[in-house]
Design a protein around this motif. Structure first.
Motif, PDB file in Angstrom:
ATOM      1  N   GLU D  78       0.861  -1.178   0.000  1.00 12.28           N
ATOM      2  CA  GLU D  78       0.000   0.000   0.000  1.00 12.28           C
ATOM      3  C   GLU D  78       0.897   1.227   0.000  1.00 12.28           C
ATOM      4  OE1 GLU D  78      -3.247  -0.294  -0.022  1.00 12.28           O
ATOM      5  OE2 GLU D  78      -3.258  -2.481   0.267  1.00 12.28           O
ATOM      6  N   PRO D  79       0.413   2.335  -0.559  1.00 11.51           N
ATOM      7  CA  PRO D  79       1.256   3.537  -0.568  1.00 11.51           C
ATOM      8  C   PRO D  79       1.497   4.084   0.840  1.00 11.51           C
ATOM      9  CG  PRO D  79      -0.848   3.930  -1.695  1.00 11.51           C
ATOM     10  CD  PRO D  79      -0.850   2.505  -1.276  1.00 11.51           C
ATOM     11  N   ILE D  85       9.418   8.662   7.913  1.00 11.47           N
ATOM     12  CA  ILE D  85      10.428   8.743   8.968  1.00 11.47           C
ATOM     13  C   ILE D  85      10.723   7.333   9.424  1.00 11.47           C
ATOM     14  CG2 ILE D  85      10.926   9.545  11.308  1.00 11.47           C
ATOM     15  CD1 ILE D  85       8.785  11.735  10.835  1.00 11.47           C
ATOM     16  N   LYS D  86      11.979   6.949   9.382  1.00 14.45           N
ATOM     17  CA  LYS D  86      12.372   5.655   9.921  1.00 14.45           C
ATOM     18  C   LYS D  86      13.285   5.913  11.118  1.00 14.45           C
ATOM     19  CE  LYS D  86      12.209   3.132   5.586  1.00 14.45           C
ATOM     20  NZ  LYS D  86      12.835   2.095   4.771  1.00 14.45           N
ATOM     21  N   HIS D 112       0.950   5.686  15.685  1.00  9.27           N
ATOM     22  CA  HIS D 112       1.893   4.694  16.170  1.00  9.27           C
ATOM     23  C   HIS D 112       2.860   4.328  15.052  1.00  9.27           C
ATOM     24  CE1 HIS D 112      -1.435   3.969  19.123  1.00  9.27           C
ATOM     25  NE2 HIS D 112      -0.379   4.058  19.925  1.00  9.27           N
ATOM     26  N   LEU D 113       3.873   3.589  15.441  1.00  4.83           N
ATOM     27  CA  LEU D 113       4.802   3.072  14.438  1.00  4.83           C
ATOM     28  C   LEU D 113       4.026   2.284  13.377  1.00  4.83           C
ATOM     29  CD1 LEU D 113       7.797   1.758  16.568  1.00  4.83           C
ATOM     30  CD2 LEU D 113       7.844   3.617  14.905  1.00  4.83           C
ATOM     31  N   SER D 114       4.503   2.327  12.154  1.00  2.00           N
ATOM     32  CA  SER D 114       3.893   1.644  11.017  1.00  2.00           C
ATOM     33  C   SER D 114       2.598   2.300  10.557  1.00  2.00           C
ATOM     34  CB  SER D 114       3.589   0.162  11.307  1.00  2.00           C
ATOM     35  OG  SER D 114       4.694  -0.443  11.868  1.00  2.00           O
ATOM     36  N   GLU D 115       2.293   3.481  11.097  1.00  2.00           N
ATOM     37  CA  GLU D 115       1.063   4.154  10.675  1.00  2.00           C
ATOM     38  C   GLU D 115       1.390   5.429   9.906  1.00  2.00           C
ATOM     39  OE1 GLU D 115      -1.768   2.628  14.355  1.00  2.00           O
ATOM     40  OE2 GLU D 115      -1.250   4.759  14.230  1.00  2.00           O
ATOM     41  N   THR D 116       0.357   5.919   9.232  1.00  2.00           N
ATOM     42  CA  THR D 116       0.483   7.144   8.454  1.00  2.00           C
ATOM     43  C   THR D 116      -0.525   8.156   8.998  1.00  2.00           C
ATOM     44  OG1 THR D 116       1.116   5.883   6.501  1.00  2.00           O
ATOM     45  CG2 THR D 116       0.321   8.108   6.104  1.00  2.00           C
ATOM     46  N   THR D 117      -0.113   9.411   9.035  1.00  2.00           N
ATOM     47  CA  THR D 117      -1.035  10.439   9.542  1.00  2.00           C
ATOM     48  C   THR D 117      -2.253  10.540   8.627  1.00  2.00           C
ATOM     49  OG1 THR D 117       0.164  12.114   8.292  1.00  2.00           O
ATOM     50  CG2 THR D 117       0.779  11.836  10.604  1.00  2.00           C
ATOM     51  N   HIS D 118      -3.342  11.019   9.185  1.00  2.44           N
ATOM     52  CA  HIS D 118      -4.591  11.100   8.424  1.00  2.44           C
ATOM     53  C   HIS D 118      -4.460  11.890   7.142  1.00  2.44           C
ATOM     54  CE1 HIS D 118      -7.606   8.845  10.418  1.00  2.44           C
ATOM     55  NE2 HIS D 118      -7.324   9.380  11.609  1.00  2.44           N
ATOM     56  N   ASP D 119      -3.664  12.956   7.222  1.00  2.00           N
ATOM     57  CA  ASP D 119      -3.491  13.785   6.020  1.00  2.00           C
ATOM     58  C   ASP D 119      -2.493  13.160   5.044  1.00  2.00           C
ATOM     59  OD1 ASP D 119      -1.126  14.107   7.332  1.00  2.00           O
ATOM     60  OD2 ASP D 119      -1.352  16.263   7.708  1.00  2.00           O
ATOM     61  N   ARG D 120      -2.055  11.961   5.351  1.00  2.00           N
ATOM     62  CA  ARG D 120      -1.126  11.194   4.526  1.00  2.00           C
ATOM     63  C   ARG D 120       0.212  11.922   4.332  1.00  2.00           C
ATOM     64  NH1 ARG D 120      -3.105   6.801   3.784  1.00  2.00           N
ATOM     65  NH2 ARG D 120      -1.208   6.072   2.761  1.00  2.00           N
ATOM     66  N   ARG D 121       0.504  12.796   5.258  1.00  2.00           N
ATOM     67  CA  ARG D 121       1.733  13.556   5.121  1.00  2.00           C
ATOM     68  C   ARG D 121       2.932  12.733   5.600  1.00  2.00           C
ATOM     69  NH1 ARG D 121       4.611  18.032   7.293  1.00  2.00           N
ATOM     70  NH2 ARG D 121       3.856  17.572   9.365  1.00  2.00           N
ATOM     71  N   VAL D 122       2.772  12.028   6.699  1.00  2.00           N
ATOM     72  CA  VAL D 122       3.928  11.364   7.305  1.00  2.00           C
ATOM     73  C   VAL D 122       3.607   9.910   7.677  1.00  2.00           C
ATOM     74  CG1 VAL D 122       5.582  11.393   9.214  1.00  2.00           C
ATOM     75  CG2 VAL D 122       4.719  13.554   8.273  1.00  2.00           C
ATOM     76  N   THR D 123       4.534   9.047   7.335  1.00  2.00           N
ATOM     77  CA  THR D 123       4.485   7.669   7.805  1.00  2.00           C
ATOM     78  C   THR D 123       5.653   7.481   8.761  1.00  2.00           C
ATOM     79  OG1 THR D 123       3.504   6.864   5.758  1.00  2.00           O
ATOM     80  CG2 THR D 123       4.647   5.247   7.106  1.00  2.00           C
ATOM     81  N   LEU D 124       5.368   6.867   9.919  1.00  2.00           N
ATOM     82  CA  LEU D 124       6.403   6.656  10.929  1.00  2.00           C
ATOM     83  C   LEU D 124       6.714   5.158  10.999  1.00  2.00           C
ATOM     84  CD1 LEU D 124       8.125   7.888  13.261  1.00  2.00           C
ATOM     85  CD2 LEU D 124       6.174   7.427  14.774  1.00  2.00           C
ATOM     86  N   GLU D 125       7.983   4.840  10.850  1.00  2.00           N
ATOM     87  CA  GLU D 125       8.351   3.429  10.851  1.00  2.00           C
ATOM     88  C   GLU D 125       9.581   3.189  11.705  1.00  2.00           C
ATOM     89  OE1 GLU D 125       8.870   2.642   6.694  1.00  2.00           O
ATOM     90  OE2 GLU D 125       6.766   2.047   6.463  1.00  2.00           O
ATOM     91  N   GLU D 126       9.760   1.915  12.069  1.00  2.00           N
ATOM     92  CA  GLU D 126      10.981   1.551  12.779  1.00  2.00           C
ATOM     93  C   GLU D 126      11.955   0.930  11.782  1.00  2.00           C
ATOM     94  OE1 GLU D 126       9.724  -1.361  15.644  1.00  2.00           O
ATOM     95  OE2 GLU D 126       9.556  -2.930  14.137  1.00  2.00           O
TER      96      GLU D 126
END
Lengths: 517, 84, 950, 162
Positions: D78-79, D85-86, D112-126
């Motif tokens: 999925e996009p 951010i990793k 949380h980790l592995s999620e994307t903000t609602h505005d699809r601006r940022v994905t946070l990953e480990e």
């Protein structure tokens, strides 16, 4: 004479703003109309000083660090002879560097990584030229004589591996460089590929000539985009200058190589998994035998060596196996590029002959913790290495000496923890990491890692601590003796060492009881 | 006797002869005739014999000669001589 | 994973495949010395020594994998505990398979498995047939100290999309046996592991339902599964079988060996038999799963009569029905002559039944009017190979393909029609054998995952012989002939004539390109590849035989193989892929009107004398009528009575309307079958048949292998075909009696030199045997023509390309060719009565986008398919699998009426119909053809009256 | 520029350019990973159409391609958000407080980790190790490595490029 100013393009330096420094230097050169040139070198490995700016003088290179872009104007205004708060003096006189024995990393940080001429001026290509005049068997003998053992972690004699490939008849053979440097606390492969890529290329070419392989692959992890790009630039230069391709360096021997990017899989640092990945498959472990040396990439005889092992070959061929063998102790010959990481005051790369102690490394080179608190534990050899207390700091760096104490040198990563560390948490993490990175093929690793983390959770919650600690010990035996590869097989090492050396962190029942009282 | 069946037999005979026609004519005729004798039920040969009495129209030259050889004496003793 | 209860054929799973090596190694396992070929795993060696090492991921049908870690052993002088499945035995090794340490490790591993597995053994479908359960017992697991509250897969959703089996990820132990079976055994690669680590889960396709995935439902995964994760729905429904019977599949000519597994007299599962020499434990969707037809509610189980086909059927007793047949046939013979009746043997029935039918016709009817459905499929194979080599059969066993370097597939579609053999062929191709496909259509083998043909000679239908001659032209003119082979093995004069003939300009690739549409360079490259081999094997099907030049093409292939020396060893040969289960057998048994069993002409005095003495009656020296000529004679009024066993001539024979006219002209038609088929609509008597599960006998597959058919359940109609023929013959005045099918085989062996050594006792002992089986070859003959050809010198025969009379033109500009698909079988009488219908519920017309565009046809449109013979209609499927100018369909559904449009052109030598070339036009339509409307009417009559009769 | 700084931005699927990418690499030995890497680089993720197309051109089954895609942490079915951010959570960074850093970022971004903000601006990953272990904690923002990473430094990197 044109003044040379060095600002590293090493990823660690970049992570601290080296590009901004470089831009400032370039702007300064232009605005002042200086007869100067900016060189983007590799890192010297004094990483706490990055970005480390150097100005070349007839008396040597004067260093400044760590430098911010804002410092550039004043540094260049003062000149190498002038004073500056960031001035470090002659870089090669900094004790951290002066006390090293650099063989593999001899040129790293000194030369322009993409200048083959500079590489040659600094001793490069001597090994390859010599190898081109030798028989394959003699090259292999030279490497065996050097005592070089695999720097990836397993410590298997490199020359012996080569001999097997040389002796296995096949129309096609491969040299595969394992640059899937996934161990936390390690970065030497990356530094080398960024700072002295031709050393690796030369080493692989020598391996090709020695074993009859005409094609090489360098498998670089995707977490190293910068190294991948830099190494590809070096390959392009090498092809252009006939270090790679048909009839290398005017000889009758062909050798070419390709860099391949991984896709996020620690397990692909295991050689058989790496081969699967190179073939375009799921990075699952292959059982052995057959050895990759007999049936490796695409079922062809394949040398799989770590990047540092291969990059060490040129100096061995250039100066002779005996020269290299004279460094080190016991069966650990030559030098080892150690990486000081984690909570450490002076993190960086230290290349020294085997034999010095952890204490000399951590306290001498490293200067203690970054936080200033006491060192409590150190993990040597990556996530699968043992957690050791300071009481073991006098063990000399030597494969056998480490093994005797239940540890391993691995790829030479040393991660320092201060006294805030919770070893039960670290033991849990060892299982957790194994669960995240398990390829899923064998049962002890696939299910065991998960159960190990869950059981550690119970211990940390104070549930049936004695029984669960016993269960963890049993699980560790199952994983150690039952797993298909080193990921599952070595995960018990950090767990068991933590339980052995830091039992107080596991007695949560006692802690809970104490809290309840 | 339906004429369509006769047409079928004529076509069959021609088809057989077309396989053999690449051989010298005497062999082609012999091959065709032998094939018809070996595989055609007596009714088929008899019907072809009757067609021959009306001139054997539609049959090519080899088929005509072969049919004359194979179909004229249906009631004669077994003609198999071994070999193919 | 199947039971082997009481069938007397226990099969031990040795964990890893057998290895062959000239070098033997001797080692010691648990103190026992054992000697095995080098390369044998310790696990396999232990098994040979009678020591079963615990295992879950290992099974001897798959290469070792080393994942479960239950089979760990200790080796003296070595560190660690290596897996016995992946560690090769070495000389001098001292192995321990049972130590305290190993026991601890195995328990540790099992404890992990069970911590992520449902604890419902008692209610699990696999209870009693579960390797996980067995191993938990074997290692003595008593306690799971992790508890059951950890992360697990117990809530995973079950996939029930496949009609025959379910996939329950909760019961999966991720041993990858299913994934590996799909790859190694079946060669489809439809399964994978999704994710990794603890999250690893078996996935069909991209985590799709099995039904939507690339899965071809062969059952290899189900067979390989050690738990109830992949399990047959019949087992879920009915529970585990109580007993099993080893028998032979009644579908295609591969002749797979199966275990029919039963509860009482109900079959609950068919599992491929591991020691079956034709299939080596593999199966396809038909044999493995589509056996439900055998007890389908439409099975007719009572004899029926009616005075005319316009009337309703009336159920009668066996006596009344057989008396009626005997008296009617006697009446007809009295009125119209001895030759006015005849019969058709079935290629689906056993050798013994077929033999008896032809014996009844020759000895009781006193004529030779016997033919078989092989007439319409592989009769040219018999003619062509007998002419050139001396034997009417394929030259190799299936295993031979394992040594082929170049495989040439001509006019066959093995992945659809002979799937189990196709899997072996694909495996050989994955190992490096090269492939050439000669076919008008892009069959799967041309390009399918992990298989790609080096050359696809996409010729125009009808130009086979031209193409074969062009290949021969290249071989001769480019000096690729194997002169040593020819001088030793073939007639030199005939070779010279042939060489001169094929060298002619008219046979050059450049000339043939104009005829066939195949580019000359492709023809040349293919010929070189074939000639170069070193082992080149031809496999062919009905795309070769069902032509006006079918026999010529068979001869041409034999010529080509002789010229390049590709006979008489493994990996070579000319091999027909036979359509029906017993086509080879029905031909062997003397089903053709001109020959007795063993292919001996009725006019041979000595042969006739042998049979006359054995049967005690004088025999007719003249050949009888072939099927198409029977219809001609019927129309002519000289043929009035026909007994048809197990063939639906109306649906399967060409030019349906001509067949119907012939049948309508007869006075007594007896259909002996399982179902009221299309032919039954014209019948006066219906005799209920017995399915292959209900009788004893043998089938002979495409590699001349006789496999036993064993009775698993009693005949539903009370009598088998064997009983019926004996009774009918006796009523006819020629008494026949056999206590058992084995006595029929004994008689066959007495009168047929190539079968002289065959007996049921031998078949039970060896499992199966390939004819010739006699004094010279007591255990049969896998590869024929070793050293010399059966006829002596190999015979080159000239094969001029004579185009068919069926031509395209302005009215009929397209060429129709026909074939079949994987899930359906032949006329579909069996498979249409199974859930296989989910894969193919109607026949469609494949048409190239270019031809569709020209006619305004869109995907799914109903189109009329019109030829000189007739008209039908079906839906169009637009695809580039067919070339422009060619359309294609299957004939599995009677409603499609593919044979309404096929012509009555036939092979010049054998009368085999030219199904593969019909000039047609295709146009949009919005209604059924008049023929289809009439068929609907016929079906309605049949159905209503049958229901009324019940 | 948008593309350079937002390598994970999801461009619309384009079978023709995808085919071009696949054809460019398919001659390599073992071409699958280079192809998947290039497709993900171009389209930001590997959706079903990509899996099907790769399977078709390489003459593999989609099961095989899916199996490979699902094995490697990097591949996305999925996009992702426009910025990724990793944060490294391996031992060296643990010793320098990365768990604390992860917690701060989760709170700051509301995911949380592995999620994307609602505005699809940022994905946070480990991520487990970026090879910058002497300058822990480390993070990577849109492919650029950050040493001695802090919440401020990371959010600034995202903000600047937003």
């Amino acid at each position: 004479m044109t003044l040379r100013i060095f600002v590293p393009s090493d990823a660690a330096a970049l992570s601290m703003g080296a590009n901004a420094v470089a831009t400032a230097v370039q702007a300064e050169i232009e605005s002042r109309g200086m007869d100067a040139v900016l060189v983007r070198n590799g890192s010297r490995g004094l990483l706490w000083l990055e970005p480390l700016l150097e100005i070349e003088t007839p008396d040597g290179r004067i260093g400044y660090g760590p430098v911010a872009a804002a410092d550039v104007t004043t540094i260049l205004a003062a000149g190498a002879a002038g004073a500056h708060p960031r001035k470090l003096g002659r870089v090669d006189a900094i004790p951290y560097l002066a006390n090293q024995q650099r063989l593999t990393f001899e040129r790293c940080g000194i030369t322009d990584p993409l200048s083959l001429d500079e590489y040659s001026v600094h001793g490069g290509l001597k090994g390859l030229r010599r190898a081109l005049d030798m028989t394959p068997a003699d090259i292999v003998k030279e490497v065996i004589d050097s005592g070089l053992r695999g720097r990836g972690g397993a410590g298997f004699p490199t020359g012996i591996k080569w001999r097997t490939v040389l002796q296995t008849e096949a129309p096609q053979k491969y040299i595969v460089c394992n640059a899937d440097e996934g161990d936390s606390g390690t970065f030497s492969d990356r530094m080398l590929m960024e700072g002295d890529p031709f050393a690796l290329i030369e080493g692989m070419a020598i391996a090709g000539i020695a074993t009859g392989a005409s094609k090489g692959y360098v498998y670089i992890r995707s977490e190293y985009p910068h190294a991948f790009a830099q190494f590809n630039r070096a390959i392009a230069v090498a092809r252009e200058k006939n270090l790679l391709g048909r009839g290398i360096l005017g000889s009758s021997r062909d050798f070419d190589l390709e860099a391949r990017l991984g896709a996020g899989a620690y397990i692909c640092g295991e050689e058989t998994s790496l081969l699967e990945s190179l073939e375009g498959k799921r990075g699952q472990i292959r059982f052995k035998p057959p050895l990759p040396a007999i049936s490796g990439l695409f079922a062809k005889p394949t040398v799989v060596n770590n990047a540092i092992s291969l990059a060490t070959v040129p100096v061995i061929l250039a100066k002779g196996g005996g020269f290299y063998r004279d460094f080190g102790m016991g069966r650990s010959r030559g030098t080892m590029p150690l990486q000081l990481a984690g909570n450490i005051k002076r993190g960086g790369l230290v290349e020294r002959a085997f034999g010095l102690t952890l204490r000399e490394i951590i306290e001498g080179f490293g200067g203690g913790t970054w936080s200033g608190r006491p060192v409590r534990a150190v993990q040597v050899g990556g996530p699968l290495g043992a957690y050791w207390p300071t009481s073991l700091f006098d063990v000399p760096l030597d494969y056998e000496a480490f093994a005797a104490k239940g540890g391993m040198i691995g790829h030479g990563g040393i991660v320092v923890f201060d006294d805030t560390v919770d070893l039960a948490k670290q033991a849990r993490f060892a299982f957790h990491f194994c669960a995240i990175e398990s390829c899923g093929k064998c049962t002890p690793c696939r299910i065991g890692a998960r159960r190990g983390a869950e059981t550690m959770d119970k211990i940390m919650r104070g549930e049936r601590v004695v029984q669960n600690i016993e269960l963890v010990h049993d699980l560790c035996e199952t994983m150690r003796d039952g797993s298909l590869c080193a990921l599952g097989g070595l995960t018990p090492m950090p767990v068991v060492s933590a339980m052995e050396h830091f039992p107080e962190d596991f007695d949560r029942g006692a802690a809970h009881r104490a809290a309840a009282e | 006797m339906s004429s369509s069946t006769t047409d079928t037999l004529v076509r069959m005979a021609n088809d057989i002869s077309n396989f053999f026609r690449i051989q010298p004519e005497d062999q082609a005729v012999a091959g065709t005739a032998d094939h018809i004798r070996r595989y055609w039920e007596p009714r088929m040969r008899a019907k072809m014999a009757e067609h021959l009495t009306h001139g054997g129209s539609g049959l090519n030259a080899i088929a005509l000669k072969a049919c004359e050889r194979a179909c004229k004496s249906v009631s004669s003793a077994p003609i198999y001589r071994g070999g193919t | 994973m199947s039971l082997h209860t009481g069938n007397g054929f226990e099969v031990i799973d040795r964990g890893t495949p057998e290895r062959k090596s000239e070098k033997q190694v001797t080692l010691e396992i648990d103190g026992q010395s054992v000697t095995v070929p080098a390369g044998t795993s310790i696990m396999h060696a232990a098994s040979l020594a009678g020591i079963q090492v615990p295992k879950l991921c290992a099974t001897d049908s798959l290469e070792p994998f080393g994942s479960c870690r239950l089979c760990l052993v200790e080796i003296a002088g070595r560190n660690g505990t290596p897996a016995s499945c992946t560690t090769p035995a070495e000389s001098g090794m001292r192995v321990s398979t049972q130590t305290d340490r190993l026991a601890r490790l195995r328990r540790g591993v099992m404890e992990l498995y069970i911590s992520d597995h449902p604890l419902d053994c008692l209610t699990c479908s696999a209870n009693g047939d579960c390797e996980l359960q067995d191993m938990a017992g074997a290692v003595g697991l008593r306690d799971v100290r992790y508890g059951y509250d950890g992360e697990n897969h117990l809530d995973a959703v079950k996939d029930e999309s496949n009609p025959y089996f379910t996939f329950d990820p909760a019961r999966c132990i991720v041993c990858s046996r299913c994934v590996r079976a799909c790859e190694e055994v079946q060669g489809t690669f439809a399964l994978t592991i999704d994710g990794r680590g603890f999250a690893s889960v078996v996935s069909a396709g991209m985590n799709e339902d099995f039904l939507d995935s690339e899965c071809v439902s062969c059952g290899a995964c189900v067979q390989a599964c050690p738990t109830a994760s992949l399990i047959e729905k019949t087992i879920v429904q009915h529970g585990q079988p109580q007993r099993s019977v080893i028998t032979t599949c009644a579908y295609c000519g591969v002749g797979c060996s199966f275990e029919a597994e039963l509860q009482g007299n109900s079959v609950v599962r068919m599992t491929p038999y591991k020691d079956g020499k034709a299939n080596h434990g593999h199966s396809c969707v038909k044999g493995r799963f589509a056996w439900g037809y055998a007890t389908h509610k439409e099975r007719i189980t009572k004899p029926m009569l009616r005075s005319s086909p316009k009337e309703a059927w009336r159920e009668v007793t066996w006596d009344e029905a057989l008396d009626h047949v005997a008296s009617e046939f006697k009446r007809i013979q009295a009125k119209y002559g001895r030759g006015a009746i005849g019969g058709i043997t079935s290629s689906r029935c056993t050798n013994e039944e077929t033999y008896l039918v032809q014996k009844m016709i020759r000895a009781a009817f006193h004529n030779n009017n016997v033919d078989t459905c092989a007439r319409v499929c592989h009769s040219p194979t018999g003619y062509g190979l007998k002419t050139t080599l001396g034997t009417s059969a394929g030259t190799q066993d299936f295993d031979s393909v394992n040594e082929a370097d170049l495989i040439m597939v001509i006019g066959a579609n093995p992945t659809d029609a002979h799937p189990v053999f196709a899997s072996r062929m694909k495996r050989r191709i994955r190992e490096g054998a090269k492939l050439i496909v000669i076919d008008p259509r892009q069959i799967d083998l041309v390009r399918t995952p992990h298989v790609a043909a080096m050359h696809h000679l996409q010729l125009l239908p009808g130009s086979n012989v031209a193409v074969a001659n062009a290949l021969a032209h290249v071989v001769v003119t480019e000096g690729l002939v194997n002169t040593k082979f020819i001088s030793e093995r073939c007639d030199p004069t005939e070779f010279e004539a042939w060489a001169q003939f094929v060298s002619r300009e008219e046979n050059s690739p450049e000339h043939v390109e104009k005829i066939s549409g195949v580019p000359a360079p492709e023809l040349r490259a293919a010929a070189r590849l074939y000639a170069k081999g070193p082992n080149s094997a031809i496999y062919y099907g009905l795309g070769v035989t069902e032509h006006s030049q079918g026999s010529t093409m068979v001869i041409a292939m034999a010529n080509l193989a002789m010229a390049t020396g590709n006979f008489g060893r493994n990996g070579v040969g000319v091999n027909p892929l036979r359509g029906q289960n017993n086509v080879q057998g029905s031909c062997d048994m003397g089903s053709f009107p001109h020959e007795f069993s063993g292919y001996r002409h009725v006019s041979e005095d000595a042969t006739r004398a042998l049979f006359e003495s054995a049967w005690g009656v004088p025999l007719d020296p003249e050949p009888g009528l072939r099927i198409p000529n029977m219809f001609d004679a019927a129309v002519d009024g000289t043929f009035k009575g026909l007994y048809v066993q197990g063939e639906d001539i109306v649906q399967s024979d060409p030019n349906t309307q001509h067949v119907a006219a012939g049948l309508e002209a007869m006075e007594c038609i007896v259909v002996h079958d399982l179902f009221l088929n299309e032919t039954a609509a014209y019948a006066h008597v219906f005799l209920p048949g017995a399915s292959f599960l209900e009788k004893d006998g043998t089938f002979t597959n495409a590699e001349r292998r006789l496999g036993r058919v064993r009775k698993a359940i009693p005949p539903m109609a009370g009598m088998t075909e064997l009983d019926v023929i004996c009774k009918l013959s006796t009523l006819f005045g020629y008494p026949m009696h056999y206590n058992h099918a084995s006595e029929v085989m004994d008689e066959i062996a007495r009168v047929t030199p190539t079968f002289a050594g065959v007996s049921f006792a031998k078949l039970d002992e060896l499992g199966s045997v390939q004819w010739p089986c006699n004094e010279k070859a007591p255990e049969g003959t896998p590869v024929m023509h070793i050293g010399s050809f059966v006829r002596g010198k190999g015979r080159f025969v000239l094969t001029e390309y004579v185009p068919t009379d069926e031509r395209t033109g302005p009215r009929f500009p397209l060429l129709l060719t026909t074939g079949r698909i994987l899930s359906q079988y032949n006329v579909g009488a069996q498979t249409r009565r199974t859930p296989n219908i989910v894969w193919h519920d109607e026949d469609v017309l494949e048409i190239h986008p270019h031809d569709a565009e020209n006619r305004g046809i869109r995907e799914g449109d109903r189109v009329a398919l019109v030829s000189r013979s007739g008209e039908t209609s079906m839906r169009a499927h637009i695809t580039e699998r067919v070339q422009p100018g060619v359309v294609y369909t299957t004939f599995h559904h009677p409603e499609s009426g593919a044979n309404v449009v096929t012509t009555d052109y036939t092979d010049w030598a054998t009368g085999c119909p030219e199904y593969k070339v019909t000039a047609v036009e295709v146009r949009l339509t919005n209604h059924e053809s008049s023929w289809q409307e009439r068929l609907d009417h016929l079906h309605r009559i049949q159905r209503i009256e049958t229901v009324a009769a019940e | 520029m948008l593309k350079k700084h937002s390598p994970h931005f999801h461009d619309d699927w384009d079978p023709e350019s995808a085919r071009g990418i696949i054809e460019q690499y398919k001659g390599l030995e073992g071409p699958l990973l280079p192809i998947l890497n290039a497709l993900q680089e171009r389209f930001g993720h590997l959706g079903d159409p990509a899996v099907r197309l790769v399977a078709e051109i390489l003459n593999l089954t989609r099961a095989e391609v899916h199996g490979v895609v699902s094995f490697y942490h990097d591949y996305r079915r999925e996009p992702a958000g426009r910025h990724v951010i990793k944060v490294c959570r391996a031992e060296a960074c643990q010793s320098m407080g990365c768990e604390d850093l992860v917690g701060r970022l989760e709170r700051a971004l509301g995911i949380h980790l592995s999620e994307t903000t609602h505005d699809r601006r940022v994905t946070l990953e480990e991520v487990y190790c970026l090879g910058n272990c002497a300058l822990s904690p480390s993070a990577m923002v849109d492919g650029e490595l950050l040493g001695r990473a802090s919440e401020e430094k990371i959010l600034a990197a995202v903000g600047e490029q937003a």
